[in-house]
Scaffold this motif. Structure first.
Motif, PDB file in Angstrom:
ATOM      1  N   ASP A   1       0.824  -1.208   0.000  1.00 42.13           N
ATOM      2  CA  ASP A   1       0.000   0.000   0.000  1.00 42.13           C
ATOM      3  C   ASP A   1       0.860   1.261   0.000  1.00 42.13           C
ATOM      4  O   ASP A   1       0.632   2.193  -0.778  1.00 42.13           O
ATOM      5  N   GLU A   2       1.833   1.296   0.869  1.00 45.68           N
ATOM      6  CA  GLU A   2       2.661   2.504   1.004  1.00 45.68           C
ATOM      7  C   GLU A   2       3.499   2.744  -0.242  1.00 45.68           C
ATOM      8  O   GLU A   2       3.722   3.894  -0.635  1.00 45.68           O
ATOM      9  N   ALA A   3       3.966   1.669  -0.870  1.00 45.80           N
ATOM     10  CA  ALA A   3       4.764   1.839  -2.094  1.00 45.80           C
ATOM     11  C   ALA A   3       3.940   2.528  -3.179  1.00 45.80           C
ATOM     12  O   ALA A   3       4.421   3.421  -3.883  1.00 45.80           O
ATOM     13  N   ALA A   4       2.671   2.120  -3.311  1.00 50.74           N
ATOM     14  CA  ALA A   4       1.804   2.745  -4.311  1.00 50.74           C
ATOM     15  C   ALA A   4       1.376   4.141  -3.876  1.00 50.74           C
ATOM     16  O   ALA A   4       1.311   5.064  -4.696  1.00 50.74           O
ATOM     17  N   LEU A   5       1.081   4.311  -2.592  1.00 46.23           N
ATOM     18  CA  LEU A   5       0.638   5.615  -2.100  1.00 46.23           C
ATOM     19  C   LEU A   5       1.726   6.677  -2.212  1.00 46.23           C
ATOM     20  O   LEU A   5       1.432   7.866  -2.362  1.00 46.23           O
ATOM     21  N   ASP A   6       2.976   6.260  -2.122  1.00 46.72           N
ATOM     22  CA  ASP A   6       4.075   7.220  -2.277  1.00 46.72           C
ATOM     23  C   ASP A   6       4.019   7.894  -3.647  1.00 46.72           C
ATOM     24  O   ASP A   6       4.502   9.023  -3.807  1.00 46.72           O
ATOM     25  N   VAL A   7       3.434   7.209  -4.624  1.00 46.71           N
ATOM     26  CA  VAL A   7       3.251   7.791  -5.947  1.00 46.71           C
ATOM     27  C   VAL A   7       1.903   8.492  -6.046  1.00 46.71           C
ATOM     28  O   VAL A   7       1.795   9.632  -6.525  1.00 46.71           O
ATOM     29  N   LEU A   8       0.857   7.824  -5.581  1.00 44.89           N
ATOM     30  CA  LEU A   8      -0.503   8.325  -5.772  1.00 44.89           C
ATOM     31  C   LEU A   8      -0.810   9.584  -4.970  1.00 44.89           C
ATOM     32  O   LEU A   8      -1.393  10.541  -5.496  1.00 44.89           O
ATOM     33  N   ARG A   9      -0.444   9.580  -3.700  1.00 47.14           N
ATOM     34  CA  ARG A   9      -0.880  10.680  -2.835  1.00 47.14           C
ATOM     35  C   ARG A   9      -0.376  12.043  -3.306  1.00 47.14           C
ATOM     36  O   ARG A   9      -1.179  12.978  -3.454  1.00 47.14           O
ATOM     37  N   PRO A  10       0.912  12.217  -3.573  1.00 55.88           N
ATOM     38  CA  PRO A  10       1.356  13.548  -4.019  1.00 55.88           C
ATOM     39  C   PRO A  10       0.784  13.938  -5.383  1.00 55.88           C
ATOM     40  O   PRO A  10       0.459  15.114  -5.608  1.00 55.88           O
ATOM     41  N   ARG A  11       0.629  12.981  -6.288  1.00 55.32           N
ATOM     42  CA  ARG A  11       0.140  13.329  -7.621  1.00 55.32           C
ATOM     43  C   ARG A  11      -1.345  13.684  -7.593  1.00 55.32           C
ATOM     44  O   ARG A  11      -1.766  14.662  -8.218  1.00 55.32           O
TER      45      ARG A  11
END
Length: 272
Positions: free
Chosen positions: A56-66
């Motif tokens: 989850d965190e690996a994907a969120l590191d990309v998704l959340r800021p974008r």
């Protein structure tokens, strides 16, 4: 169509926003695809939850800021298992690894999803399957698409000839929900041609939107595992309700998405 999915006015900026959201979701998918391949071993519930969280965190590191950059004023739903109505305004409802447990077991049924909800109405959604490269999108009032190709639900008119599917909303469900799931599967085994049972819900709903299967139902559930696929189905011409045929909302304790020609028969089968 459920009242929850009333067609909204198409805003030109939302068309561009959908494209930018899709780009962000695909970028997160690259991260998860690079992590995929070997079965992740775990011996305790704590180890399992830790492995899920790493994905989850690996994907969120990309998704959340974008996604935050796209809509700085939008809220962010922190718990992907949450249900019910959201506060006023815009909210991102994201599942960074939908079907995460499948990813850990080197199974192919998983995706990355992002849905923008505005005043408790889903406006747009993106469902990306990193292993195939497929991207499903829907914009309220503008249809559902798979890599740019318009989607339509099936023209099925007989449940007895239909392929239907269901999913387990979450582990450790209340016993009454588990028994209800079991009896509904039995009912559909008697009423439909074939019953598919697997997680995650989103991929079944994408198949309903694409006309590959004819109906999907689930008991309980969260916004993140129902909203993306539900918007896809609605925009592809399908019908959304609870299993008794009443309008579906995130407060409902059941969910049904079906081709219009078998919706009533599915309601009868499941409600009895």
């Amino acid at each position: 169509m459920s009242e929850f999915f009333q067609i909204a006015e198409i805003v030109a900026s939302d068309v561009e926003l959908l494209d930018e959201t899709a780009a962000a979701v695909r970028a997160a998918g690259v991260v998860l695809r690079e992590r995929f391949g070997e079965v992740v071993r775990y011996g305790t519930r704590e180890e399992l939850m830790g492995a899920l969280a790493v994905n989850d965190e690996a994907a969120l590191d990309v998704l959340r800021p974008r996604l935050t950059g796209l809509r700085p004023g939008a809220g962010w739903v922190e718990d992907e298992l949450d249900g019910g109505a959201l506060p006023p305004g815009e909210w991102w409802v994201v599942d960074p690894a939908e079907g995460n447990v499948n990813h850990l077991h080197a199974l192919s049924d998983w995706a990355v999803t992002a849905t923008l909800v505005r005043e408790n109405r889903p406006v747009l959604t993106v469902v990306h399957l990193p292993l195939t490269g497929e991207t499903y999108t829907a914009l309220s009032g503008a249809g559902a698409h798979l890599d740019g190709r318009r989607l339509h639900v099936s023209g099925a008119a007989d449940l007895g000839l239909g392929i239907v599917a269901t999913s387990q909303a979450r582990p450790d469900e209340d016993e009454s929900v588990v028994r209800r799931v079991g009896s509904s599967i039995t009912a559909m085994l008697l009423g439909a041609l074939v019953v598919r049972t697997s997680v995650p819900a989103t991929l079944h709903l994408a198949n309903v939107a694409a006309g590959r299967i004819d109906a999907f139902w689930q008991f309980a559930g969260a916004r993140a595992d129902l909203l993306p696929g539900a918007l896809l189905v609605t925009e592809a011409g399908g019908r959304i309700s609870d299993v008794e045929g009443r309008p579906w909302t995130p407060h409902s304790d059941s969910f049904l998405a079906a081709a219009p020609g078998i919706h009533a028969e599915a309601v009868t089968t499941l409600s009895h």
